[in-house]
Design a protein around this motif. Structure first.
Motif, PDB file in Angstrom:
ATOM      1  N   PRO A  59     -45.325   8.005  78.845  1.00 21.80           N
ATOM      2  CA  PRO A  59     -44.397   7.026  78.247  1.00 21.80           C
ATOM      3  C   PRO A  59     -44.936   5.606  78.259  1.00 21.80           C
ATOM      4  N   THR A  60     -45.867   5.300  79.166  1.00 22.50           N
ATOM      5  CA  THR A  60     -46.456   3.970  79.175  1.00 22.50           C
ATOM      6  C   THR A  60     -47.287   3.745  77.920  1.00 22.50           C
ATOM      7  N   GLY A  61     -48.029   4.762  77.502  1.00 17.55           N
ATOM      8  CA  GLY A  61     -48.777   4.647  76.248  1.00 17.55           C
ATOM      9  C   GLY A  61     -47.849   4.447  75.066  1.00 17.55           C
ATOM     10  N   ASN A  62     -46.720   5.116  75.076  1.00 16.72           N
ATOM     11  CA  ASN A  62     -45.745   4.940  74.001  1.00 16.72           C
ATOM     12  C   ASN A  62     -45.157   3.534  74.022  1.00 16.72           C
ATOM     13  N   GLU A  63     -44.953   2.986  75.209  1.00 18.80           N
ATOM     14  CA  GLU A  63     -44.430   1.625  75.323  1.00 18.80           C
ATOM     15  C   GLU A  63     -45.424   0.604  74.788  1.00 18.80           C
ATOM     16  N   PHE A  64     -46.722   0.852  74.986  1.00 17.91           N
ATOM     17  CA  PHE A  64     -47.715  -0.099  74.475  1.00 17.91           C
ATOM     18  C   PHE A  64     -47.738  -0.092  72.956  1.00 17.91           C
ATOM     19  N   ILE A  65     -47.641   1.091  72.357  1.00 13.82           N
ATOM     20  CA  ILE A  65     -47.590   1.169  70.893  1.00 13.82           C
ATOM     21  C   ILE A  65     -46.352   0.447  70.372  1.00 13.82           C
ATOM     22  N   ASN A  66     -45.248   0.580  71.082  1.00  5.90           N
ATOM     23  CA  ASN A  66     -44.035  -0.143  70.703  1.00  5.90           C
ATOM     24  C   ASN A  66     -44.208  -1.647  70.894  1.00  5.90           C
ATOM     25  N   MET A  67     -44.990  -2.036  71.904  1.00  3.98           N
ATOM     26  CA  MET A  67     -45.241  -3.454  72.142  1.00  3.98           C
ATOM     27  C   MET A  67     -46.001  -4.093  70.983  1.00  3.98           C
ATOM     28  N   LEU A  68     -46.941  -3.355  70.383  1.00  6.77           N
ATOM     29  CA  LEU A  68     -47.683  -3.882  69.243  1.00  6.77           C
ATOM     30  C   LEU A  68     -46.747  -4.271  68.102  1.00  6.77           C
ATOM     31  N   LYS A  69     -45.697  -3.487  67.903  1.00  5.70           N
ATOM     32  CA  LYS A  69     -44.748  -3.800  66.841  1.00  5.70           C
ATOM     33  C   LYS A  69     -43.751  -4.875  67.264  1.00  5.70           C
ATOM     34  N   THR A  70     -43.324  -4.826  68.522  1.00  9.84           N
ATOM     35  CA  THR A  70     -42.367  -5.822  69.009  1.00  9.84           C
ATOM     36  C   THR A  70     -42.970  -7.220  69.043  1.00  9.84           C
ATOM     37  N   SER A  71     -44.286  -7.313  69.138  1.00  9.00           N
ATOM     38  CA  SER A  71     -44.946  -8.624  69.183  1.00  9.00           C
ATOM     39  C   SER A  71     -44.689  -9.440  67.927  1.00  9.00           C
ATOM     40  N   SER A  82     -52.159   3.346  64.990  1.00  8.65           N
ATOM     41  CA  SER A  82     -52.819   4.644  64.813  1.00  8.65           C
ATOM     42  C   SER A  82     -53.972   4.816  65.792  1.00  8.65           C
ATOM     43  N   VAL A  83     -54.765   3.751  65.971  1.00  6.80           N
ATOM     44  CA  VAL A  83     -55.898   3.828  66.899  1.00  6.80           C
ATOM     45  C   VAL A  83     -55.414   4.082  68.316  1.00  6.80           C
ATOM     46  N   PHE A  84     -54.403   3.352  68.751  1.00  4.80           N
ATOM     47  CA  PHE A  84     -53.916   3.530  70.115  1.00  4.80           C
ATOM     48  C   PHE A  84     -53.111   4.810  70.266  1.00  4.80           C
ATOM     49  N   SER A  85     -52.596   5.365  69.173  1.00  3.19           N
ATOM     50  CA  SER A  85     -51.948   6.674  69.257  1.00  3.19           C
ATOM     51  C   SER A  85     -52.967   7.755  69.596  1.00  3.19           C
ATOM     52  N   VAL A  86     -54.190   7.607  69.070  1.00  6.90           N
ATOM     53  CA  VAL A  86     -55.253   8.561  69.410  1.00  6.90           C
ATOM     54  C   VAL A  86     -55.600   8.453  70.890  1.00  6.90           C
ATOM     55  N   PHE A  87     -55.720   7.218  71.396  1.00  2.00           N
ATOM     56  CA  PHE A  87     -55.986   7.029  72.823  1.00  2.00           C
ATOM     57  C   PHE A  87     -54.869   7.630  73.672  1.00  2.00           C
ATOM     58  N   GLN A  88     -53.623   7.432  73.245  1.00  5.13           N
ATOM     59  CA  GLN A  88     -52.497   7.985  73.986  1.00  5.13           C
ATOM     60  C   GLN A  88     -52.553   9.506  74.010  1.00  5.13           C
ATOM     61  N   TYR A  89     -52.951  10.114  72.899  1.00  2.00           N
ATOM     62  CA  TYR A  89     -53.023  11.573  72.815  1.00  2.00           C
ATOM     63  C   TYR A  89     -53.988  12.135  73.852  1.00  2.00           C
ATOM     64  N   TYR A  90     -55.179  11.557  73.952  1.00  2.94           N
ATOM     65  CA  TYR A  90     -56.169  12.059  74.906  1.00  2.94           C
ATOM     66  C   TYR A  90     -55.815  11.675  76.339  1.00  2.94           C
ATOM     67  N   LEU A  91     -55.133  10.543  76.514  1.00  2.00           N
ATOM     68  CA  LEU A  91     -54.706  10.162  77.859  1.00  2.00           C
ATOM     69  C   LEU A  91     -53.654  11.127  78.388  1.00  2.00           C
ATOM     70  N   GLY A  96     -55.950 -10.367  65.920  1.00  2.00           N
ATOM     71  CA  GLY A  96     -56.529 -10.484  67.257  1.00  2.00           C
ATOM     72  C   GLY A  96     -55.547 -11.069  68.256  1.00  2.00           C
ATOM     73  N   ARG A  97     -54.762 -12.070  67.823  1.00  2.00           N
ATOM     74  CA  ARG A  97     -53.756 -12.650  68.728  1.00  2.00           C
ATOM     75  C   ARG A  97     -52.644 -11.646  69.018  1.00  2.00           C
ATOM     76  N   THR A  98     -52.278 -10.857  68.026  1.00  2.00           N
ATOM     77  CA  THR A  98     -51.276  -9.811  68.266  1.00  2.00           C
ATOM     78  C   THR A  98     -51.756  -8.829  69.321  1.00  2.00           C
ATOM     79  N   LEU A  99     -53.015  -8.415  69.211  1.00  2.00           N
ATOM     80  CA  LEU A  99     -53.575  -7.487  70.188  1.00  2.00           C
ATOM     81  C   LEU A  99     -53.662  -8.136  71.565  1.00  2.00           C
ATOM     82  N   LEU A 100     -54.043  -9.418  71.621  1.00  2.00           N
ATOM     83  CA  LEU A 100     -54.165 -10.119  72.906  1.00  2.00           C
ATOM     84  C   LEU A 100     -52.815 -10.243  73.601  1.00  2.00           C
ATOM     85  N   ILE A 101     -51.796 -10.698  72.888  1.00  2.00           N
ATOM     86  CA  ILE A 101     -50.495 -10.893  73.524  1.00  2.00           C
ATOM     87  C   ILE A 101     -49.872  -9.554  73.910  1.00  2.00           C
ATOM     88  N   SER A 102     -50.172  -8.504  73.153  1.00  2.00           N
ATOM     89  CA  SER A 102     -49.635  -7.182  73.486  1.00  2.00           C
ATOM     90  C   SER A 102     -50.265  -6.649  74.766  1.00  2.00           C
TER      91      SER A 102
END
Length: 320
Positions: free
Chosen positions: A224-236, A277-286, A83-89
Protein backbone atom coordinates in the motif's frame (compact mmCIF):
# COMPACT_ATOMS: atom_id res chain seq x y z
CA UNK A 1 -18.54 -72.55 -10.45
CA UNK A 2 -19.23 -68.93 -11.32
CA UNK A 3 -22.80 -67.82 -10.89
CA UNK A 4 -24.29 -66.37 -14.05
CA UNK A 5 -25.94 -63.63 -12.00
CA UNK A 6 -22.64 -62.30 -10.70
CA UNK A 7 -22.20 -58.65 -11.54
CA UNK A 8 -19.15 -57.19 -13.22
CA UNK A 9 -16.79 -55.18 -11.06
CA UNK A 10 -17.51 -51.44 -10.90
CA UNK A 11 -14.13 -50.50 -12.41
CA UNK A 12 -14.47 -52.87 -15.37
CA UNK A 13 -14.12 -51.14 -18.74
CA UNK A 14 -16.88 -51.68 -21.33
CA UNK A 15 -15.84 -53.94 -24.15
CA UNK A 16 -15.31 -52.25 -27.50
CA UNK A 17 -17.72 -52.99 -30.33
CA UNK A 18 -16.44 -55.51 -32.90
CA UNK A 19 -17.15 -55.38 -36.64
CA UNK A 20 -17.96 -58.38 -38.86
CA UNK A 21 -14.35 -58.86 -39.87
CA UNK A 22 -13.20 -58.84 -36.24
CA UNK A 23 -11.85 -55.29 -36.13
CA UNK A 24 -12.69 -52.88 -33.32
CA UNK A 25 -15.12 -50.11 -34.12
CA UNK A 26 -13.91 -46.78 -32.70
CA UNK A 27 -16.39 -44.91 -30.49
CA UNK A 28 -18.36 -42.13 -32.10
CA UNK A 29 -16.70 -38.74 -31.68
CA UNK A 30 -18.48 -36.29 -29.41
CA UNK A 31 -19.62 -33.21 -31.27
CA UNK A 32 -19.51 -30.30 -28.81
CA UNK A 33 -21.51 -27.23 -29.80
CA UNK A 34 -20.30 -24.09 -27.99
CA UNK A 35 -22.87 -21.88 -26.32
CA UNK A 36 -23.47 -18.69 -28.24
CA UNK A 37 -23.18 -15.54 -26.14
CA UNK A 38 -24.98 -12.94 -28.20
CA UNK A 39 -25.04 -10.47 -25.31
CA UNK A 40 -21.25 -10.31 -25.26
CA UNK A 41 -21.07 -9.39 -28.93
CA UNK A 42 -23.79 -6.76 -28.58
CA UNK A 43 -22.10 -5.16 -25.54
CA UNK A 44 -18.69 -5.23 -27.29
CA UNK A 45 -20.14 -3.47 -30.34
CA UNK A 46 -21.83 -0.84 -28.18
CA UNK A 47 -18.65 -0.15 -26.19
CA UNK A 48 -16.50 0.10 -29.34
CA UNK A 49 -19.03 2.44 -30.92
CA UNK A 50 -18.99 4.73 -27.88
CA UNK A 51 -15.18 4.74 -27.80
CA UNK A 52 -15.07 5.54 -31.53
CA UNK A 53 -17.50 8.45 -31.06
CA UNK A 54 -15.40 9.81 -28.18
CA UNK A 55 -12.15 9.55 -30.15
CA UNK A 56 -13.77 11.14 -33.19
CA UNK A 57 -15.10 14.01 -31.06
CA UNK A 58 -11.61 14.84 -29.78
CA UNK A 59 -9.91 14.27 -33.14
CA UNK A 60 -12.27 16.52 -35.08
CA UNK A 61 -12.49 19.30 -32.49
CA UNK A 62 -11.84 22.52 -34.38
CA UNK A 63 -10.47 24.48 -31.40
CA UNK A 64 -7.85 21.93 -30.42
CA UNK A 65 -4.49 22.07 -32.20
CA UNK A 66 -3.04 18.62 -31.72
CA UNK A 67 0.28 19.70 -33.20
CA UNK A 68 0.80 21.96 -30.18
CA UNK A 69 0.67 18.92 -27.89
CA UNK A 70 3.66 17.36 -29.63
CA UNK A 71 5.49 20.69 -29.74
CA UNK A 72 5.28 21.28 -25.97
CA UNK A 73 5.69 17.74 -24.58
CA UNK A 74 9.47 18.17 -24.26
CA UNK A 75 9.45 21.92 -23.67
CA UNK A 76 12.11 22.90 -21.07
CA UNK A 77 9.50 24.59 -18.88
CA UNK A 78 7.32 21.48 -18.90
CA UNK A 79 10.28 19.21 -18.15
CA UNK A 80 11.32 21.44 -15.25
CA UNK A 81 7.77 21.32 -13.89
CA UNK A 82 7.71 17.52 -14.15
CA UNK A 83 11.02 17.39 -12.28
CA UNK A 84 9.63 19.57 -9.48
CA UNK A 85 6.54 17.36 -9.28
CA UNK A 86 8.75 14.30 -8.87
CA UNK A 87 10.94 16.08 -6.29
CA UNK A 88 8.09 17.28 -4.08
CA UNK A 89 6.39 13.87 -4.31
CA UNK A 90 9.51 11.97 -3.21
CA UNK A 91 10.32 14.35 -0.34
CA UNK A 92 6.72 14.44 0.88
CA UNK A 93 6.52 10.66 0.73
CA UNK A 94 9.73 10.28 2.76
CA UNK A 95 8.34 12.67 5.36
CA UNK A 96 5.05 10.81 5.40
CA UNK A 97 6.68 7.38 5.85
CA UNK A 98 8.97 8.51 8.69
CA UNK A 99 6.24 10.34 10.58
CA UNK A 100 3.77 7.55 9.81
CA UNK A 101 5.96 4.95 11.52
CA UNK A 102 6.39 7.21 14.56
CA UNK A 103 2.66 7.90 14.77
CA UNK A 104 1.83 4.20 14.40
CA UNK A 105 4.13 3.31 17.30
CA UNK A 106 2.61 6.15 19.36
CA UNK A 107 -0.90 4.96 18.54
CA UNK A 108 -0.08 1.43 19.74
CA UNK A 109 1.71 2.68 22.85
CA UNK A 110 0.29 1.86 26.28
CA UNK A 111 0.92 5.48 27.27
CA UNK A 112 -2.51 7.16 26.99
CA UNK A 113 -1.03 10.60 26.28
CA UNK A 114 1.05 9.57 23.26
CA UNK A 115 -1.75 7.35 21.99
CA UNK A 116 -4.27 10.19 22.26
CA UNK A 117 -1.95 12.72 20.55
CA UNK A 118 -1.41 10.33 17.64
CA UNK A 119 -5.16 9.72 17.35
CA UNK A 120 -5.93 13.46 17.26
CA UNK A 121 -3.24 14.02 14.60
CA UNK A 122 -4.64 11.26 12.38
CA UNK A 123 -8.20 12.45 12.99
CA UNK A 124 -7.42 16.03 11.94
CA UNK A 125 -5.28 15.40 8.86
CA UNK A 126 -7.50 12.62 7.53
CA UNK A 127 -10.65 14.65 8.16
CA UNK A 128 -9.66 17.85 6.33
CA UNK A 129 -8.95 18.23 2.58
CA UNK A 130 -5.38 18.50 1.37
CA UNK A 131 -6.24 21.69 -0.49
CA UNK A 132 -7.34 23.38 2.74
CA UNK A 133 -4.21 22.21 4.56
CA UNK A 134 -2.01 23.67 1.84
CA UNK A 135 -3.73 27.04 2.15
CA UNK A 136 -3.38 26.95 5.95
CA UNK A 137 0.36 26.41 5.73
CA UNK A 138 0.76 29.05 3.01
CA UNK A 139 -1.05 31.67 5.13
CA UNK A 140 0.53 30.67 8.44
CA UNK A 141 2.13 34.14 8.69
CA UNK A 142 -1.30 35.56 9.57
CA UNK A 143 -1.13 33.63 12.87
CA UNK A 144 2.65 33.52 13.50
CA UNK A 145 4.29 36.60 11.96
CA UNK A 146 7.71 35.52 13.25
CA UNK A 147 9.37 32.13 13.56
CA UNK A 148 11.42 32.41 16.73
CA UNK A 149 13.42 29.34 17.75
CA UNK A 150 15.58 31.24 20.22
CA UNK A 151 19.30 31.22 19.50
CA UNK A 152 18.87 28.59 16.77
CA UNK A 153 16.83 30.47 14.17
CA UNK A 154 14.70 33.59 13.90
CA UNK A 155 13.06 35.01 10.78
CA UNK A 156 9.78 36.31 9.44
CA UNK A 157 7.27 33.57 8.61
CA UNK A 158 6.69 35.04 5.15
CA UNK A 159 10.31 34.30 4.27
CA UNK A 160 10.24 30.87 5.89
CA UNK A 161 6.96 29.59 4.44
CA UNK A 162 7.95 29.62 0.78
CA UNK A 163 5.76 27.86 -1.81
CA UNK A 164 8.11 24.88 -1.68
CA UNK A 165 7.95 24.65 2.12
CA UNK A 166 4.16 25.04 2.17
CA UNK A 167 3.81 22.31 -0.46
CA UNK A 168 6.19 19.98 1.39
CA UNK A 169 4.47 20.40 4.75
CA UNK A 170 0.98 20.22 3.30
CA UNK A 171 1.60 17.00 1.38
CA UNK A 172 4.01 15.35 3.82
CA UNK A 173 2.03 15.89 7.01
CA UNK A 174 -1.20 14.82 5.35
CA UNK A 175 0.45 11.65 4.00
CA UNK A 176 1.80 10.86 7.47
CA UNK A 177 -1.75 10.39 8.75
CA UNK A 178 -2.52 7.76 6.11
CA UNK A 179 0.86 6.06 6.47
CA UNK A 180 0.30 5.87 10.22
CA UNK A 181 -2.79 3.71 9.67
CA UNK A 182 -0.97 1.56 7.09
CA UNK A 183 1.98 1.05 9.45
CA UNK A 184 -0.34 0.33 12.36
CA UNK A 185 -2.07 -2.37 10.34
CA UNK A 186 1.32 -3.87 9.46
CA UNK A 187 2.51 -3.87 13.07
CA UNK A 188 -0.72 -5.45 14.28
CA UNK A 189 -0.40 -8.16 11.60
CA UNK A 190 2.71 -9.52 13.36
CA UNK A 191 1.83 -12.18 15.91
CA UNK A 192 2.10 -10.93 19.48
CA UNK A 193 4.04 -14.04 20.39
CA UNK A 194 7.01 -12.59 18.49
CA UNK A 195 7.09 -9.64 20.86
CA UNK A 196 6.64 -11.82 23.95
CA UNK A 197 9.48 -14.11 22.83
CA UNK A 198 11.76 -11.12 22.24
CA UNK A 199 11.02 -9.70 25.68
CA UNK A 200 11.65 -13.13 27.20
CA UNK A 201 15.12 -13.05 25.60
CA UNK A 202 15.82 -9.73 27.30
CA UNK A 203 15.35 -7.44 24.30
CA UNK A 204 14.05 -3.94 24.97
CA UNK A 205 10.81 -2.67 23.43
CA UNK A 206 12.67 -0.40 20.97
CA UNK A 207 15.01 -3.17 19.90
CA UNK A 208 12.10 -5.58 19.50
CA UNK A 209 10.38 -3.14 17.16
CA UNK A 210 13.55 -2.46 15.17
CA UNK A 211 14.83 -6.03 14.86
CA UNK A 212 11.75 -8.28 15.06
CA UNK A 213 8.40 -6.56 14.48
CA UNK A 214 9.06 -3.96 11.77
CA UNK A 215 10.97 -6.32 9.40
CA UNK A 216 8.02 -8.75 9.48
CA UNK A 217 5.47 -5.96 9.14
CA UNK A 218 7.11 -4.70 5.95
CA UNK A 219 5.31 -7.42 3.98
CA UNK A 220 2.02 -5.71 4.80
CA UNK A 221 3.29 -2.12 4.73
CA UNK A 222 5.19 -2.00 1.43
CA UNK A 223 2.42 -2.75 -1.15
CA UNK A 224 0.00 0.00 0.00
CA UNK A 225 2.94 2.37 0.43
CA UNK A 226 3.75 2.03 -3.26
CA UNK A 227 0.12 2.79 -4.05
CA UNK A 228 0.26 5.86 -1.82
CA UNK A 229 3.30 7.17 -3.69
CA UNK A 230 1.53 6.83 -7.04
CA UNK A 231 -1.39 8.72 -5.52
CA UNK A 232 1.04 11.35 -4.24
CA UNK A 233 2.24 12.05 -7.79
CA UNK A 234 -1.31 13.02 -8.73
CA UNK A 235 -2.12 14.83 -5.49
CA UNK A 236 0.94 17.05 -5.99
CA UNK A 237 -1.05 18.95 -8.62
CA UNK A 238 -2.91 20.63 -5.72
CA UNK A 239 0.20 22.63 -4.79
CA UNK A 240 -0.81 24.84 -7.71
CA UNK A 241 -2.79 26.70 -5.01
CA UNK A 242 0.37 27.80 -3.18
CA UNK A 243 2.07 29.00 -6.41
CA UNK A 244 4.64 26.21 -6.44
CA UNK A 245 5.81 25.87 -10.04
CA UNK A 246 5.16 22.15 -10.55
CA UNK A 247 3.92 20.39 -13.70
CA UNK A 248 0.32 21.64 -13.72
CA UNK A 249 1.31 25.24 -13.03
CA UNK A 250 4.04 25.13 -15.68
CA UNK A 251 1.66 23.84 -18.35
CA UNK A 252 -1.06 26.28 -17.28
CA UNK A 253 1.36 29.20 -17.58
CA UNK A 254 2.29 28.19 -21.12
CA UNK A 255 -1.38 27.66 -21.98
CA UNK A 256 -2.38 31.13 -20.77
CA UNK A 257 0.29 32.84 -22.90
CA UNK A 258 -0.06 30.69 -26.02
CA UNK A 259 -3.88 30.37 -25.81
CA UNK A 260 -3.48 26.58 -25.99
CA UNK A 261 -5.18 25.85 -22.68
CA UNK A 262 -6.68 22.48 -23.53
CA UNK A 263 -3.56 21.35 -25.39
CA UNK A 264 -1.35 22.04 -22.38
CA UNK A 265 -3.73 20.13 -20.13
CA UNK A 266 -3.24 17.14 -22.43
CA UNK A 267 0.54 17.62 -22.10
CA UNK A 268 0.20 17.53 -18.31
CA UNK A 269 -1.90 14.36 -18.55
CA UNK A 270 0.76 12.70 -20.70
CA UNK A 271 3.50 13.36 -18.15
CA UNK A 272 1.34 12.29 -15.20
CA UNK A 273 0.54 9.05 -17.04
CA UNK A 274 4.23 8.46 -17.79
CA UNK A 275 5.33 8.95 -14.18
CA UNK A 276 2.53 6.89 -12.65
CA UNK A 277 3.06 4.09 -15.20
CA UNK A 278 6.79 3.87 -14.50
CA UNK A 279 6.31 3.72 -10.74
CA UNK A 280 3.45 1.24 -11.16
CA UNK A 281 5.99 -1.15 -12.69
CA UNK A 282 8.31 -0.61 -9.71
CA UNK A 283 5.40 -1.23 -7.35
CA UNK A 284 4.54 -4.48 -9.16
CA UNK A 285 8.02 -5.96 -8.68
CA UNK A 286 8.29 -4.60 -5.14
CA UNK A 287 5.07 -6.36 -4.18
CA UNK A 288 6.36 -9.60 -5.73
CA UNK A 289 9.54 -9.36 -3.69
CA UNK A 290 7.75 -8.99 -0.36
CA UNK A 291 5.15 -11.62 -1.30
CA UNK A 292 7.75 -14.37 -1.76
CA UNK A 293 7.31 -15.64 1.78
CA UNK A 294 3.51 -15.74 1.66
CA UNK A 295 2.83 -17.25 -1.78
CA UNK A 296 4.14 -20.61 -2.96
CA UNK A 297 3.67 -20.05 -6.68
CA UNK A 298 3.97 -16.45 -7.79
CA UNK A 299 2.35 -15.53 -11.12
CA UNK A 300 4.72 -14.98 -14.01
CA UNK A 301 5.84 -11.46 -14.76
CA UNK A 302 5.22 -10.07 -18.26
CA UNK A 303 8.91 -10.53 -19.09
CA UNK A 304 8.81 -14.15 -17.94
CA UNK A 305 5.75 -14.79 -20.09
CA UNK A 306 7.52 -13.32 -23.14
CA UNK A 307 10.57 -15.49 -22.44
CA UNK A 308 8.45 -18.66 -22.11
CA UNK A 309 6.58 -17.87 -25.34
CA UNK A 310 9.83 -17.25 -27.23
CA UNK A 311 11.32 -20.52 -25.97
CA UNK A 312 8.17 -22.43 -27.01
CA UNK A 313 8.26 -20.79 -30.44
CA UNK A 314 11.92 -21.69 -30.92
CA UNK A 315 11.25 -25.31 -29.92
CA UNK A 316 8.40 -25.52 -32.46
CA UNK A 317 10.59 -24.16 -35.23
CA UNK A 318 13.37 -26.57 -34.28
CA UNK A 319 11.00 -29.55 -34.36
CA UNK A 320 9.77 -28.55 -37.83
Amino acid sequence: MTDKFDKEPADAKPSAAVSKDGGAIPPEAIKAIPVRHYGRWVSAVVVLALVALLVNAFATAEKIQWSAVGDYVFDPTVLAGAGRTLLISVLAMIMGVVLGVILAVMRLSKNPVTSWVAWVYIWFFRGTPVYVQLLLWFNLALIFPMLDLGPIYKDEMVDVMTPFMAALLGLGLNEAAYMAEICRAGLMAVDEGQTEASHALGMSHAKTLRRIVIPQAMRVIVPPTGNEFINMLKTSSLVYAVTYNELLRATSTIGSTSYAVMEMLFVACIWYLVMTSVFSVFQYYLERRYARGSLRNLPQTPWQKIKVNMMAFSRERGSV
